[in-house]
Design an enzyme around this catalytic site. Structure first.
Site, PDB file in Angstrom:
ATOM      1  N   GLY A   1       2.048  38.248  38.200  1.00  0.00           N
ATOM      2  CA  GLY A   1       0.914  37.610  38.727  1.00  0.00           C
ATOM      3  C   GLY A   1       0.892  37.544  40.302  1.00  0.00           C
TER       4      GLY A   1
ATOM      5  CD  GLN B   1      -3.227  42.564  35.122  1.00  0.00           C
ATOM      6  OE1 GLN B   1      -2.639  43.412  34.176  1.00  0.00           O
ATOM      7  NE2 GLN B   1      -3.708  43.123  36.275  1.00  0.00           N
TER       8      GLN B   1
ATOM      9  CB  SER C   1       6.107  43.809  38.198  1.00  0.00           C
ATOM     10  OG  SER C   1       5.192  44.833  38.624  1.00  0.00           O
TER      11      SER C   1
ATOM     12  NE  ARG D   1      -0.519  49.511  38.040  1.00  0.00           N
ATOM     13  CZ  ARG D   1      -0.294  48.594  39.131  1.00  0.00           C
ATOM     14  NH1 ARG D   1       0.327  47.320  38.580  1.00  0.00           N
ATOM     15  NH2 ARG D   1      -0.672  48.667  40.233  1.00  0.00           N
TER      16      ARG D   1
ATOM     17  CE  LYS E   1      -4.429  49.843  41.601  1.00  0.00           C
ATOM     18  NZ  LYS E   1      -3.709  49.139  40.351  1.00  0.00           N
TER      19      LYS E   1
END
Length: 329
Positions: free
Chosen positions: A226, A140, A300, A112, A69
């Protein structure tokens, strides 16, 4: 040789949120088990433009695919009438190296990332969680809402954004999509949005904490998605410490890229053993929530393995549905 090109709309068609959540569970299990070859992402800064471009490769021989990616994050783009996030995902056959598909990276990243919060919420939030707070109204945010609503009986969504007009616009879109069973409203401050919420999702580019321990009620689950570099922080140290252990996508990545955790680790407020991979909960080797009043955090930064597992699902579904356009190279 031809490659399948897939637009953002086609990516979303091929990866419904429920399937994206399942794909993220598989990705986190694979990462925890050490089955994925995945170097830390390479980031290139464009200081003059205030942007960052990230290069994220992953390979899983068991899955049968390799993915790369390339995603750019330019926070100033909305003022130019452009999306803040843009990119591409290239999927290759792991056995031959042949390129199979090129797909929209912005849509896949949003899906995702939302789905990662979905699986974390499924594992860590109280089963009766019904109030969701979302900080941030960017690309998001809607996927965070859809993912949490897919795994918990959400009846109220509160949205806060630095620019209120963007929060109001998102609230309108979500109200139309979620229907009358879910109340969607705008909160004036992060603390107002978080007060009494059962699940909180933070999806901002904040460099100063938005939430502290006093803002979060007992029993709350927080998905912080974020920040992805040292200088970014959405959560205050006292909240991070209160929630020990902190659940992460990958311990190595968290120690290098999660601003909130790096700051707490360097201050000695957290120990490396306080970071637990979500894959360990999925594997049954570490407990998730242990009581109703526990505050849990899933931090994350995003992994290339997530893109790999999501792209594999998109590709296989696109083949089954005949979606996309084959382009000769």
């Amino acid at each position: 040789m031809s490659v399948r090109w897939l637009t953002a709309a086609e990516v979303e068609r091929c990866l419904p949120m429920a399937e994206a959540i399942d794909a993220m569970a598989e990705a986190f299990e694979a990462v925890h088990a050490g089955r994925v070859a995945m170097p830390l992402r390479l980031g290139l800064e464009a200081p003059a433009a205030g942007g960052t471009t990230l290069f994220m490769p992953a390979h899983d021989p068991g899955l049968g695919y390799t993915a790369l990616k390339v995603v750019s994050v330019y926070p100033g783009n909305p003022a130019r009438g452009l999306p803040a996030i843009a990119g591409l995902v290239i999927l290759l056959d792991a056995g031959t190296g042949r390129p199979l598909a090129v797909m929209d990276g912005r849509a896949l990243t949003a899906l995702r990332t939302g789905a990662a919060s979905g699986i974390a919420t499924r594992l860590l939030a109280r089963p009766d969680a019904s109030v969701l707070a979302v900080l941030g109204a960017g690309a998001q945010a809607p996927y965070q809402v859809l993912a949490v609503c897919a795994v918990r009986p959400i009846r109220q969504v509160r949205i806060h954004n630095r620019t209120r007009a963007r929060a109001e616009a998102l609230a309108g879109r979500l109200a139309a999509r979620l229907g009358p069973a879910v109340e969607v409203r705008v909160a004036a401050t992060p603390a107002e949005a978080a007060r009494g919420a059962h699940v909180i999702c933070t999806a901002t580019a904040a460099t100063e904490p938005l939430l502290g321990a006093a803002d979060v009620a007992p029993g709350t689950h927080v998905n912080a998605v974020g920040s992805f570099r040292r200088g970014m922080r959405e959560l205050a140290r006292d909240l991070v410490v209160r929630a020990r252990p902190v659940f992460v996508d990958q311990r190595e990545a968290a120690r290098e890229e999660a601003g909130e955790l790096i700051e707490a680790l360097e201050a000695g407020a957290l120990a490396p053993g306080d970071l637990v991979e979500l894959g360990a909960v999925l594997a049954g080797t570490h407990p998730g929530r242990v009581d109703a009043d526990q505050v849990t955090i899933f931090k994350s930064c995003g992994l290339a393995a997530q893109d790999l597992y999501a792209a594999a699902r998109v590709w296989e579904r696109a083949q089954a549905l005949g979606v996309g356009r084959d382009v000769a190279l």
